[in-house]
Scaffold this motif. Structure first.
Motif, PDB file in Angstrom:
ATOM      1  N   GLU A  17      -0.476  10.845  11.880  1.00  0.00           N
ATOM      2  CA  GLU A  17      -1.765  10.408  12.427  1.00  0.00           C
ATOM      3  C   GLU A  17      -2.093   8.987  11.971  1.00  0.00           C
ATOM      4  O   GLU A  17      -2.595   8.176  12.763  1.00  0.00           O
ATOM      5  CB  GLU A  17      -2.880  11.367  11.998  1.00  0.00           C
ATOM      6  CG  GLU A  17      -2.778  12.737  12.627  1.00  0.00           C
ATOM      7  CD  GLU A  17      -3.777  13.720  12.034  1.00  0.00           C
ATOM      8  OE1 GLU A  17      -4.616  14.224  12.808  1.00  0.00           O
ATOM      9  OE2 GLU A  17      -3.717  13.981  10.813  1.00  0.00           O
ATOM     10  N   VAL A  18      -1.810   8.684  10.716  1.00  0.00           N
ATOM     11  CA  VAL A  18      -2.050   7.334  10.204  1.00  0.00           C
ATOM     12  C   VAL A  18      -1.192   6.331  10.962  1.00  0.00           C
ATOM     13  O   VAL A  18      -1.673   5.301  11.431  1.00  0.00           O
ATOM     14  CB  VAL A  18      -1.778   7.249   8.679  1.00  0.00           C
ATOM     15  CG1 VAL A  18      -1.810   5.804   8.199  1.00  0.00           C
ATOM     16  CG2 VAL A  18      -2.769   8.102   7.907  1.00  0.00           C
ATOM     17  N   GLY A  29      -4.492   8.319  -1.888  1.00  0.00           N
ATOM     18  CA  GLY A  29      -3.938   9.664  -1.938  1.00  0.00           C
ATOM     19  C   GLY A  29      -3.981  10.478  -0.671  1.00  0.00           C
ATOM     20  O   GLY A  29      -3.515  11.613  -0.665  1.00  0.00           O
ATOM     21  N   ASP A  30      -4.528   9.934   0.415  1.00  0.00           N
ATOM     22  CA  ASP A  30      -4.528  10.696   1.663  1.00  0.00           C
ATOM     23  C   ASP A  30      -4.661   9.750   2.857  1.00  0.00           C
ATOM     24  O   ASP A  30      -4.895   8.553   2.703  1.00  0.00           O
ATOM     25  CB  ASP A  30      -5.618  11.765   1.675  1.00  0.00           C
ATOM     26  CG  ASP A  30      -7.037  11.229   1.634  1.00  0.00           C
ATOM     27  OD1 ASP A  30      -7.375  10.333   2.438  1.00  0.00           O
ATOM     28  OD2 ASP A  30      -7.822  11.719   0.805  1.00  0.00           O
ATOM     29  N   GLY A  31      -4.505  10.311   4.043  1.00  0.00           N
ATOM     30  CA  GLY A  31      -4.522   9.518   5.260  1.00  0.00           C
ATOM     31  C   GLY A  31      -5.862   8.871   5.574  1.00  0.00           C
ATOM     32  O   GLY A  31      -5.915   7.757   6.096  1.00  0.00           O
ATOM     33  N   VAL A  32      -6.951   9.555   5.262  1.00  0.00           N
ATOM     34  CA  VAL A  32      -8.282   8.983   5.510  1.00  0.00           C
ATOM     35  C   VAL A  32      -8.485   7.745   4.633  1.00  0.00           C
ATOM     36  O   VAL A  32      -8.931   6.699   5.104  1.00  0.00           O
ATOM     37  CB  VAL A  32      -9.390  10.038   5.270  1.00  0.00           C
ATOM     38  CG1 VAL A  32     -10.767   9.402   5.309  1.00  0.00           C
ATOM     39  CG2 VAL A  32      -9.278  11.163   6.289  1.00  0.00           C
ATOM     40  N   LEU A  57       0.856  -1.182   0.000  1.00  0.00           N
ATOM     41  CA  LEU A  57       0.000   0.000   0.000  1.00  0.00           C
ATOM     42  C   LEU A  57       0.893   1.232   0.000  1.00  0.00           C
ATOM     43  O   LEU A  57       1.688   1.444   0.922  1.00  0.00           O
ATOM     44  CB  LEU A  57      -0.910   0.026   1.227  1.00  0.00           C
ATOM     45  CG  LEU A  57      -1.780   1.288   1.359  1.00  0.00           C
ATOM     46  CD1 LEU A  57      -2.698   1.459   0.155  1.00  0.00           C
ATOM     47  CD2 LEU A  57      -2.570   1.260   2.661  1.00  0.00           C
ATOM     48  N   LEU A  58       0.781   2.027  -1.056  1.00  0.00           N
ATOM     49  CA  LEU A  58       1.485   3.299  -1.154  1.00  0.00           C
ATOM     50  C   LEU A  58       0.502   4.403  -0.792  1.00  0.00           C
ATOM     51  O   LEU A  58      -0.541   4.548  -1.431  1.00  0.00           O
ATOM     52  CB  LEU A  58       2.020   3.509  -2.582  1.00  0.00           C
ATOM     53  CG  LEU A  58       2.658   4.867  -2.870  1.00  0.00           C
ATOM     54  CD1 LEU A  58       3.898   5.103  -2.015  1.00  0.00           C
ATOM     55  CD2 LEU A  58       2.973   4.991  -4.362  1.00  0.00           C
ATOM     56  N   VAL A  59       0.837   5.169   0.237  1.00  0.00           N
ATOM     57  CA  VAL A  59       0.007   6.297   0.660  1.00  0.00           C
ATOM     58  C   VAL A  59       0.758   7.555   0.238  1.00  0.00           C
ATOM     59  O   VAL A  59       1.717   7.978   0.889  1.00  0.00           O
ATOM     60  CB  VAL A  59      -0.247   6.274   2.181  1.00  0.00           C
ATOM     61  CG1 VAL A  59      -1.244   7.367   2.554  1.00  0.00           C
ATOM     62  CG2 VAL A  59      -0.734   4.904   2.634  1.00  0.00           C
ATOM     63  N   GLU A  60       0.331   8.119  -0.889  1.00  0.00           N
ATOM     64  CA  GLU A  60       1.079   9.206  -1.532  1.00  0.00           C
ATOM     65  C   GLU A  60       0.123  10.102  -2.307  1.00  0.00           C
ATOM     66  O   GLU A  60      -0.686   9.619  -3.093  1.00  0.00           O
ATOM     67  CB  GLU A  60       2.120   8.599  -2.480  1.00  0.00           C
ATOM     68  CG  GLU A  60       2.891   9.577  -3.308  1.00  0.00           C
ATOM     69  CD  GLU A  60       3.693  10.555  -2.467  1.00  0.00           C
ATOM     70  OE1 GLU A  60       3.347  11.763  -2.489  1.00  0.00           O
ATOM     71  OE2 GLU A  60       4.648  10.123  -1.794  1.00  0.00           O
ATOM     72  N   ASP A  61       0.237  11.414  -2.100  1.00  0.00           N
ATOM     73  CA  ASP A  61      -0.634  12.361  -2.800  1.00  0.00           C
ATOM     74  C   ASP A  61       0.032  13.029  -3.998  1.00  0.00           C
ATOM     75  O   ASP A  61      -0.625  13.736  -4.746  1.00  0.00           O
ATOM     76  CB  ASP A  61      -1.161  13.423  -1.831  1.00  0.00           C
ATOM     77  CG  ASP A  61      -0.053  14.294  -1.255  1.00  0.00           C
ATOM     78  OD1 ASP A  61       1.022  13.752  -0.931  1.00  0.00           O
ATOM     79  OD2 ASP A  61      -0.265  15.511  -1.110  1.00  0.00           O
ATOM     80  N   ASN A  62       1.314  12.788  -4.214  1.00  0.00           N
ATOM     81  CA  ASN A  62       2.030  13.408  -5.325  1.00  0.00           C
ATOM     82  C   ASN A  62       2.004  12.470  -6.537  1.00  0.00           C
ATOM     83  O   ASN A  62       2.634  11.406  -6.499  1.00  0.00           O
ATOM     84  CB  ASN A  62       3.473  13.711  -4.904  1.00  0.00           C
ATOM     85  CG  ASN A  62       4.278  14.373  -6.002  1.00  0.00           C
ATOM     86  OD1 ASN A  62       4.177  14.034  -7.169  1.00  0.00           O
ATOM     87  ND2 ASN A  62       5.101  15.323  -5.602  1.00  0.00           N
ATOM     88  N   PRO A  63       1.284  12.846  -7.613  1.00  0.00           N
ATOM     89  CA  PRO A  63       1.180  11.964  -8.785  1.00  0.00           C
ATOM     90  C   PRO A  63       2.533  11.601  -9.402  1.00  0.00           C
ATOM     91  O   PRO A  63       2.718  10.482  -9.889  1.00  0.00           O
ATOM     92  CB  PRO A  63       0.338  12.767  -9.785  1.00  0.00           C
ATOM     93  CG  PRO A  63      -0.362  13.803  -8.972  1.00  0.00           C
ATOM     94  CD  PRO A  63       0.519  14.085  -7.784  1.00  0.00           C
ATOM     95  N   ASN A  72       3.467  13.946   4.633  1.00  0.00           N
ATOM     96  CA  ASN A  72       2.724  15.156   4.291  1.00  0.00           C
ATOM     97  C   ASN A  72       1.540  14.798   3.404  1.00  0.00           C
ATOM     98  O   ASN A  72       1.669  14.770   2.185  1.00  0.00           O
ATOM     99  CB  ASN A  72       3.651  16.161   3.603  1.00  0.00           C
ATOM    100  CG  ASN A  72       4.846  16.488   4.461  1.00  0.00           C
ATOM    101  OD1 ASN A  72       4.693  16.850   5.621  1.00  0.00           O
ATOM    102  ND2 ASN A  72       6.039  16.331   3.920  1.00  0.00           N
ATOM    103  N   LEU A  73       0.417  14.519   4.049  1.00  0.00           N
ATOM    104  CA  LEU A  73      -0.777  14.071   3.344  1.00  0.00           C
ATOM    105  C   LEU A  73      -1.958  14.981   3.638  1.00  0.00           C
ATOM    106  O   LEU A  73      -2.044  15.549   4.732  1.00  0.00           O
ATOM    107  CB  LEU A  73      -1.154  12.653   3.790  1.00  0.00           C
ATOM    108  CG  LEU A  73      -0.153  11.544   3.500  1.00  0.00           C
ATOM    109  CD1 LEU A  73      -0.518  10.282   4.279  1.00  0.00           C
ATOM    110  CD2 LEU A  73      -0.110  11.259   2.007  1.00  0.00           C
ATOM    111  N   PRO A  74      -2.887  15.082   2.689  1.00  0.00           N
ATOM    112  CA  PRO A  74      -4.123  15.825   2.974  1.00  0.00           C
ATOM    113  C   PRO A  74      -5.053  15.023   3.896  1.00  0.00           C
ATOM    114  O   PRO A  74      -4.934  13.805   3.992  1.00  0.00           O
ATOM    115  CB  PRO A  74      -4.756  16.017   1.591  1.00  0.00           C
ATOM    116  CG  PRO A  74      -4.079  15.075   0.673  1.00  0.00           C
ATOM    117  CD  PRO A  74      -2.796  14.645   1.305  1.00  0.00           C
ATOM    118  N   ARG A  75      -5.936  15.725   4.529  1.00  0.00           N
ATOM    119  CA  ARG A  75      -7.015  15.216   5.384  1.00  0.00           C
ATOM    120  C   ARG A  75      -6.544  14.554   6.675  1.00  0.00           C
ATOM    121  O   ARG A  75      -7.119  14.776   7.719  1.00  0.00           O
ATOM    122  CB  ARG A  75      -7.957  14.270   4.639  1.00  0.00           C
ATOM    123  CG  ARG A  75      -8.644  14.950   3.479  1.00  0.00           C
ATOM    124  CD  ARG A  75      -9.902  14.304   3.030  1.00  0.00           C
ATOM    125  NE  ARG A  75      -9.775  12.912   2.652  1.00  0.00           N
ATOM    126  CZ  ARG A  75     -10.809  12.093   2.556  1.00  0.00           C
ATOM    127  NH1 ARG A  75     -12.027  12.520   2.823  1.00  0.00           N
ATOM    128  NH2 ARG A  75     -10.639  10.855   2.184  1.00  0.00           N
TER     129      ARG A  75
END
Length: 150
Positions: free
Chosen positions: A78-79, A41-44, A12-18, A70-73
């Motif tokens: 926190e994750v 794309g975000d922590g949620v 699982l890649l948790v990443e918001d930068n395309p 550095n993720l949105p939401r």
């Protein structure tokens, strides 16, 4: 020494930068083991995936998580805190993969029990090489915990 059989892994890649997602996919595509890269794309979304909620009810339990800070939401910190506080997820290997080289981010990630901290190189070739080294170590050398521990 006997040869280990290397089974395909779910990552699982948790990443918001395309751009970073594209480079990570490229690094995994060059491998002869058919690992599956899941991207949120975000922590949620990450927590929904890990808890198999909402759109991710049928998601597999990943073998390892690559987590940006550095993720949105919901931030990576926190994750990571929620994963470590959850009895079912607490043994899941979580590798922080971030652009931050700040000492306080490194220290805080390890305080939250990250398994490793990788800084994303700016150079695309070095980025791909970093991901390939991660893949070799975490998916070919290390023995990961089983999905369910009795």
């Amino acid at each position: 020494m006997s040869e280990r059989t290397i089974a395909p892994a779910d990552i699982l890649l948790v990443e918001d930068n395309p751009g970073d997602v594209r480079l990570t996919r490229e690094a995994f595509e060059g491998d002869n083991i058919s690992n599956t890269l899941h991207v949120v794309g975000d922590g949620v979304e990450a927590l929904d995936f890990l808890h198999q909620r909402s759109d991710y009810a049928e998601a597999p339990r990943p073998d390892v998580v690559l987590l940006d800070l550095n993720l949105p939401r919901k931030s990576g910190e926190e994750v990571l805190t929620e994963v470590r506080d959850d009895e079912e997820l607490s043994c899941l290997p979580v590798i922080v993969l971030t652009s931050s080289e700040a000492e306080e981010d490194v220290v805080r990630s390890y305080e939250l029990n990250a398994n490793a901290y990788l800084t994303k190189p700016v150079d695309p070739t070095e980025f791909i090489e970093t991901i390939r080294r991660f893949q070799t170590f975490w998916l070919e050398v290390v023995t990961l915990p089983p999905e369910e521990v009795d």
